[in-house]
Structures are given as structure tokens and as C-alpha cells.
Write a protein that holds these residues in place. Structure first.
Motif, PDB file in Angstrom:
ATOM      1  N   GLN A 104       5.371 -16.378  -7.459  1.00  0.00           N
ATOM      2  CA  GLN A 104       6.473 -17.352  -6.942  1.00  0.00           C
ATOM      3  C   GLN A 104       7.017 -16.087  -6.861  1.00  0.00           C
ATOM      4  O   GLN A 104       8.283 -15.887  -5.383  1.00  0.00           O
ATOM      5  CB  GLN A 104       7.504 -17.101  -7.892  1.00  0.00           C
ATOM      6  CG  GLN A 104       7.133 -18.820  -8.642  1.00  0.00           C
ATOM      7  CD  GLN A 104       7.535 -19.854  -9.908  1.00  0.00           C
ATOM      8  OE1 GLN A 104       8.557 -18.485 -10.274  1.00  0.00           O
ATOM      9  NE2 GLN A 104       7.203 -20.583 -10.594  1.00  0.00           N
ATOM     10  N   ASN A 105       6.669 -15.034  -6.683  1.00  0.00           N
ATOM     11  CA  ASN A 105       7.380 -13.849  -6.684  1.00  0.00           C
ATOM     12  C   ASN A 105       6.993 -12.684  -5.854  1.00  0.00           C
ATOM     13  O   ASN A 105       7.434 -11.774  -5.260  1.00  0.00           O
ATOM     14  CB  ASN A 105       7.970 -12.244  -7.856  1.00  0.00           C
ATOM     15  CG  ASN A 105       8.258 -13.106  -8.770  1.00  0.00           C
ATOM     16  OD1 ASN A 105       9.833 -13.832  -8.007  1.00  0.00           O
ATOM     17  ND2 ASN A 105       8.739 -12.842 -10.553  1.00  0.00           N
ATOM     18  N   GLY A 106       5.848 -12.851  -5.288  1.00  0.00           N
ATOM     19  CA  GLY A 106       5.051 -12.280  -4.496  1.00  0.00           C
ATOM     20  C   GLY A 106       3.968 -11.042  -5.265  1.00  0.00           C
ATOM     21  O   GLY A 106       3.949 -10.015  -4.142  1.00  0.00           O
ATOM     22  N   THR A 107       3.898 -11.043  -6.279  1.00  0.00           N
ATOM     23  CA  THR A 107       3.498  -9.810  -7.072  1.00  0.00           C
ATOM     24  C   THR A 107       2.010  -9.881  -8.109  1.00  0.00           C
ATOM     25  O   THR A 107       1.844  -9.519  -8.719  1.00  0.00           O
ATOM     26  CB  THR A 107       4.568  -9.439  -7.944  1.00  0.00           C
ATOM     27  OG1 THR A 107       4.828 -10.435  -8.858  1.00  0.00           O
ATOM     28  CG2 THR A 107       5.704  -9.388  -7.698  1.00  0.00           C
ATOM     29  N   LEU A 108       1.491 -10.931  -7.216  1.00  0.00           N
ATOM     30  CA  LEU A 108       0.208 -10.781  -7.796  1.00  0.00           C
ATOM     31  C   LEU A 108      -1.077 -10.372  -7.503  1.00  0.00           C
ATOM     32  O   LEU A 108      -0.884  -9.222  -6.572  1.00  0.00           O
ATOM     33  CB  LEU A 108      -0.714 -12.383  -6.812  1.00  0.00           C
ATOM     34  CG  LEU A 108       0.289 -13.912  -6.895  1.00  0.00           C
ATOM     35  CD1 LEU A 108      -0.252 -14.440  -6.364  1.00  0.00           C
ATOM     36  CD2 LEU A 108      -0.004 -14.151  -8.164  1.00  0.00           C
ATOM     37  N   VAL A 109      -1.333  -9.839  -8.491  1.00  0.00           N
ATOM     38  CA  VAL A 109      -2.436  -9.363  -9.047  1.00  0.00           C
ATOM     39  C   VAL A 109      -3.967  -9.690  -8.189  1.00  0.00           C
ATOM     40  O   VAL A 109      -4.008 -10.967  -8.253  1.00  0.00           O
ATOM     41  CB  VAL A 109      -2.678  -8.530  -9.767  1.00  0.00           C
ATOM     42  CG1 VAL A 109      -4.214  -7.251  -9.979  1.00  0.00           C
ATOM     43  CG2 VAL A 109      -2.106  -7.666 -10.954  1.00  0.00           C
ATOM     44  N   ILE A 110      -4.407  -8.869  -6.919  1.00  0.00           N
ATOM     45  CA  ILE A 110      -5.233  -9.084  -5.944  1.00  0.00           C
ATOM     46  C   ILE A 110      -6.518  -9.194  -6.609  1.00  0.00           C
ATOM     47  O   ILE A 110      -6.615  -7.402  -5.369  1.00  0.00           O
ATOM     48  CB  ILE A 110      -4.951  -9.699  -4.241  1.00  0.00           C
ATOM     49  CG1 ILE A 110      -3.832 -10.445  -4.680  1.00  0.00           C
ATOM     50  CG2 ILE A 110      -6.419 -10.408  -3.888  1.00  0.00           C
ATOM     51  CD1 ILE A 110      -3.144 -11.097  -3.121  1.00  0.00           C
ATOM     52  N   MET A 111      -7.271  -9.121  -6.632  1.00  0.00           N
ATOM     53  CA  MET A 111      -9.192  -8.463  -6.908  1.00  0.00           C
ATOM     54  C   MET A 111     -10.527  -9.131  -5.590  1.00  0.00           C
ATOM     55  O   MET A 111     -10.561 -10.240  -5.648  1.00  0.00           O
ATOM     56  CB  MET A 111      -9.498  -8.870  -8.819  1.00  0.00           C
ATOM     57  CG  MET A 111      -8.653  -8.906  -9.251  1.00  0.00           C
ATOM     58  SD  MET A 111      -8.630  -9.415 -10.939  1.00  0.00           S
ATOM     59  CE  MET A 111      -7.307 -10.624 -11.172  1.00  0.00           C
TER      60      MET A 111
ATOM     61  N   ILE B 112      -2.352  -9.870   5.086  1.00  0.00           N
ATOM     62  CA  ILE B 112      -2.097 -11.184   4.845  1.00  0.00           C
ATOM     63  C   ILE B 112      -1.786 -11.086   3.263  1.00  0.00           C
ATOM     64  O   ILE B 112      -0.620 -12.334   1.779  1.00  0.00           O
ATOM     65  CB  ILE B 112      -3.388 -11.983   5.055  1.00  0.00           C
ATOM     66  CG1 ILE B 112      -2.827 -11.929   6.323  1.00  0.00           C
ATOM     67  CG2 ILE B 112      -3.449 -13.577   4.906  1.00  0.00           C
ATOM     68  CD1 ILE B 112      -3.809 -13.283   6.847  1.00  0.00           C
ATOM     69  N   PHE B 113      -2.712 -10.086   2.128  1.00  0.00           N
ATOM     70  CA  PHE B 113      -3.024  -9.849   0.975  1.00  0.00           C
ATOM     71  C   PHE B 113      -1.231 -10.045   0.636  1.00  0.00           C
ATOM     72  O   PHE B 113      -0.564  -9.986  -0.377  1.00  0.00           O
ATOM     73  CB  PHE B 113      -3.965  -9.437   0.875  1.00  0.00           C
ATOM     74  CG  PHE B 113      -5.353  -9.544   0.660  1.00  0.00           C
ATOM     75  CD1 PHE B 113      -5.492 -11.231  -0.187  1.00  0.00           C
ATOM     76  CD2 PHE B 113      -6.558  -9.165   1.030  1.00  0.00           C
ATOM     77  CE1 PHE B 113      -6.794 -11.558   0.421  1.00  0.00           C
ATOM     78  CE2 PHE B 113      -7.544  -9.804   0.923  1.00  0.00           C
ATOM     79  CZ  PHE B 113      -7.915 -11.015   0.462  1.00  0.00           C
ATOM     80  N   GLU B 114      -0.918  -8.887   1.697  1.00  0.00           N
ATOM     81  CA  GLU B 114       0.422  -7.766   0.912  1.00  0.00           C
ATOM     82  C   GLU B 114       1.466  -8.605   0.651  1.00  0.00           C
ATOM     83  O   GLU B 114       2.881  -8.539   0.377  1.00  0.00           O
ATOM     84  CB  GLU B 114       0.505  -7.014   2.416  1.00  0.00           C
ATOM     85  CG  GLU B 114      -0.198  -5.711   1.312  1.00  0.00           C
ATOM     86  CD  GLU B 114       0.162  -4.240   2.491  1.00  0.00           C
ATOM     87  OE1 GLU B 114      -0.753  -3.488   2.223  1.00  0.00           O
ATOM     88  OE2 GLU B 114       0.096  -5.418   3.567  1.00  0.00           O
ATOM     89  N   ALA B 115       1.624 -10.176   1.335  1.00  0.00           N
ATOM     90  CA  ALA B 115       2.478 -10.794   1.587  1.00  0.00           C
ATOM     91  C   ALA B 115       2.780 -11.830   0.473  1.00  0.00           C
ATOM     92  O   ALA B 115       3.440 -12.448  -0.512  1.00  0.00           O
ATOM     93  CB  ALA B 115       2.321 -11.612   3.000  1.00  0.00           C
ATOM     94  N   MET B 116       1.378 -11.897  -0.159  1.00  0.00           N
ATOM     95  CA  MET B 116       1.572 -12.666  -1.968  1.00  0.00           C
ATOM     96  C   MET B 116       0.840 -11.778  -3.325  1.00  0.00           C
ATOM     97  O   MET B 116       1.184 -12.537  -3.554  1.00  0.00           O
ATOM     98  CB  MET B 116       0.311 -13.466  -0.910  1.00  0.00           C
ATOM     99  CG  MET B 116       0.459 -14.571  -0.378  1.00  0.00           C
ATOM    100  SD  MET B 116      -1.861 -15.322  -0.415  1.00  0.00           S
ATOM    101  CE  MET B 116      -2.464 -14.137   0.151  1.00  0.00           C
TER     102      MET B 116
ATOM    103  N   ILE C 199      -3.763  -4.481  -4.938  1.00  0.00           N
ATOM    104  CA  ILE C 199      -4.848  -5.465  -4.284  1.00  0.00           C
ATOM    105  C   ILE C 199      -6.082  -4.121  -3.640  1.00  0.00           C
ATOM    106  O   ILE C 199      -5.452  -3.732  -3.286  1.00  0.00           O
ATOM    107  CB  ILE C 199      -3.687  -5.932  -2.522  1.00  0.00           C
ATOM    108  CG1 ILE C 199      -2.519  -6.150  -3.188  1.00  0.00           C
ATOM    109  CG2 ILE C 199      -5.215  -6.538  -1.824  1.00  0.00           C
ATOM    110  CD1 ILE C 199      -1.577  -6.594  -1.853  1.00  0.00           C
ATOM    111  N   ILE C 200      -6.886  -4.179  -4.721  1.00  0.00           N
ATOM    112  CA  ILE C 200      -7.639  -3.666  -4.371  1.00  0.00           C
ATOM    113  C   ILE C 200      -8.838  -4.251  -4.123  1.00  0.00           C
ATOM    114  O   ILE C 200      -9.681  -5.339  -4.690  1.00  0.00           O
ATOM    115  CB  ILE C 200      -8.154  -3.247  -5.439  1.00  0.00           C
ATOM    116  CG1 ILE C 200      -6.586  -2.290  -6.130  1.00  0.00           C
ATOM    117  CG2 ILE C 200      -9.099  -2.549  -6.021  1.00  0.00           C
ATOM    118  CD1 ILE C 200      -7.013  -1.714  -7.597  1.00  0.00           C
TER     119      ILE C 200
ATOM    120  N   SER D 245      -4.624 -12.716 -10.361  1.00  0.00           N
ATOM    121  CA  SER D 245      -3.777 -13.024 -11.936  1.00  0.00           C
ATOM    122  C   SER D 245      -2.317 -12.376 -11.485  1.00  0.00           C
ATOM    123  O   SER D 245      -1.789 -11.861 -10.390  1.00  0.00           O
ATOM    124  CB  SER D 245      -4.219 -11.414 -12.509  1.00  0.00           C
ATOM    125  OG  SER D 245      -3.971 -11.759 -13.901  1.00  0.00           O
ATOM    126  N   GLY D 246      -1.533 -12.624 -12.461  1.00  0.00           N
ATOM    127  CA  GLY D 246      -0.182 -13.060 -12.711  1.00  0.00           C
ATOM    128  C   GLY D 246       0.716 -14.448 -12.541  1.00  0.00           C
ATOM    129  O   GLY D 246       1.846 -14.322 -13.125  1.00  0.00           O
TER     130      GLY D 246
END
Length: 291
Positions: A133-140, A154-158, A162-163, A126-127
């Protein structure tokens, strides 16, 4: 394995995927891509991205493959078809589906991967385009904890939030909860701004007041100004949001849960799509109110 030696494959270089690939490159990863339409990936080639002309080919050369495609039927084809990821990925590789898709399909893919010695995570985001673009996605994320820990850098690059939510399918269930919230919230944002307009107020000033209070939300702060400016370019397509709401409604029905707000939102978005707005951003719902 160091970043320089890790080979990441990426399937799907659309609005979100292109920015996600750029952030992986920025973080020092080597990335190869496949997309149905090669022209969609053109701008990435100058950045050092390798093009591979098939999903199977990408699977065979990658240690980790990330997918960001359109619909559950696309996910099923990319993962489970004869020329897809599961039949062609190397044993020990990790496949990460970041598409918003069906929780039950995510569970089926994870089982198919396990049978072939391949780890699979479902990790919808989400985001919107701004977050990508900003690499601040919420990753579920759904999947095994050990696999999650292995690929978390890898998730932390995007993304930033991240949970690991639970086993296979848990990421998709969490994303459905997110989409249910967004669907109801978008109706509120559109109605509030339309109300301010009809009352003769300056909607931008109204936004300045209400965005910092109890009514505040990501949609209000990020999409409200776009509505007011008449900018309905997609960060997230109407047609894809309708797809998500259909998945959520089917899932809720399986659980015996009533979701009348979601049903209302879906009906409004279907009306919007019928008026030719299926490729607009989700905030184009505002147009229904200002007709």
C-alpha cells in the motif's frame, strides 16, 4: 522510453497486486491487467487501468509484464504454457515475476525467455499489505544487471529497498532466507505476547517496551498490535506462507542444510490451517497459543 509510452502489463490483482498497480499508476505509468477473477480488479478500472482477457493478449501488447500470482504451479502456467507469457511476449520485452516461487523454476523461466529474446527477472517482495500500500516493499531481484538497471524505476514505484542479488534465481533464494527468518520470528512474537497475557500484563504496554530493544522486528511492531486487537485479516495468507516454507525446505534439502526451526514453524502453520485458518493472516498463529 518515457513512462507515458511504456506499456506495463500486470498479472494478479490480489491483496498485494492491487496496491502495487495503484502505486505504478500514481507514478505515472500506464497499466493493463489480467486476473483469473475479473471482479478482483474492478476497483482499478475507475483509476484508468485497462482490462485484458488473457495472459497471451497482455503479453502481446506490453513492453514490461509483472506477475504476482499464488503458487509455483501458477507461475509455471502463466510463463510457460502455450497461452502464457514466454510464447507470446514481444522480443525485447521484460518479464518480472514478483511471486514468491521456486528458485529453480525462476532459472528455467529465464533460460526459456533468453531463447526467445525476452529478458526475465525474478523479484519477490517482502513487506506485506502495508508495504504494498505504501510503496515501501523490499524487492529482491535475480537476473542480469543491465535488465535490472533498465526497469529499476518501475521497482522504485513499488518499493524502497531494491537490491540485485545475483543471476536468475537469486531473488527467490534471498526471499527464502527472508521467509526462514520470518517463520522463526513469528513463533517468538506469538509466544512473547501469549506469555505476557498469561502473566497478567497489558500486552500493548509490553510491546511498547520490547519493540524498541533487541527483540524489535517488523513482525513484532506491525503484526503484534493486530494479534492483540484480534485482527487476523490477511496481509499475507497462511496458505501462501506454508507454500513458501515448503519451497525453502526443499531448497535447503537440495543444499544439504538442516533447518529445524523452519520445520517446526511449518508444522505449527499446518496445524493452524487444519483448524480452518488457511485464509487468515500469518499472525493468526497466535490463536494456537491462546486456545
Amino acid at each position: 522510453m518515457s513512462k507515458s509510452n511504456l506499456k506495463i502489463g500486470f498479472v494478479g490483482t490480489g491483496v498485494m497486486g492491487r496496491s502495487m498497480v495503484k502505486n505504478l499508476l500514481k507514478d505515472g505509468y500506464s497499466v493493463a491487467v489480467y486476473n483469473r477473477t475479473k471482479s478482483s480488479a474492478e476497483e482499478l478500472f475507475a483509476l484508468g487501468v485497462q482490462w485484458v482477457d488473457s495472459v497471451a493478449g497482455l503479453a502481446r501488447l506490453s513492453d514490461v509484464v509483472i506477475t504476482m500470482v499464488g503458487y509455483p504451479k501458477d507461475v509455471e502456467e502463466v510463463y510457460l504454457s502455450e497461452e502464457g507469457l514466454i510464447p507470446n511476449a514481444k522480443p525485447g520485452s521484460v518479464l518480472i515475476d514478483m511471486t514468491t516461487s521456486s528458485p529453480l523454476l525462476a532459472q528455467r523461466i529465464a533460460l526459456a525467455g533468453k531463447a526467445g529474446g525476452i529478458d526475465v527477472l525474478d523479484a519477490p517482495v517482502s513487506g506485506g499489505d502495508v508495504g504494498a500500500q505504501n510503496g515501501t516493499l523490499v524487492i529482491m531481484v535475480g537476473g542480469e544487471e543491465g535488465v535490472f538497471d533498465k526497469v529499476k524505476p518501475i521497482f522504485e514505484a513499488m518499493g524502497k529497498n531494491i537490491i540485485l542479488q545475483g543471476p536468475a534465481g537469486a531473488g527467490q533464494y534471498t526471499k527464502m532466507a527472508n521467509q526462514i527468518t520470518v517463520a522463526g520470528g513469528m513463533i517468538g512474537v506469538c509466544e512473547a505476547i501469549a506469555y505476557a497475557q498469561k502473566a497478567g500484563l497489558d500486552p500493548s504496554r509490553v510491546l511498547d517496551s520490547i519493540a524498541g530493544g533487541a527483540a524489535g522486528s517488523w513482525s513484532l511492531s506491525n503484526l503484534g498490535p493486530r494479534m492483540i486487537a484480534g485482527n487476523f485479516e490477511p496481509g499475507f495468507y497462511v496458505k501462501h506462507f506454508i507454500k513458501d516454507m515448503n519451497i525453502a525446505l526443499e531448497s535447503a534439502k537440495e543444499m544439504g542444510l538442516m533447518t529445524p526451526g523452519l520445520e517446526l514453524a511449518k508444522s505449527l502453520y499446518e496445524q493452524l490451517a487444519a483448524e480452518g485458518e488457511e485464509n487468515s493472516g500469518t499472525h493468526a498463529l497466535y490463536k494456537l497459543y491462546m486456545k
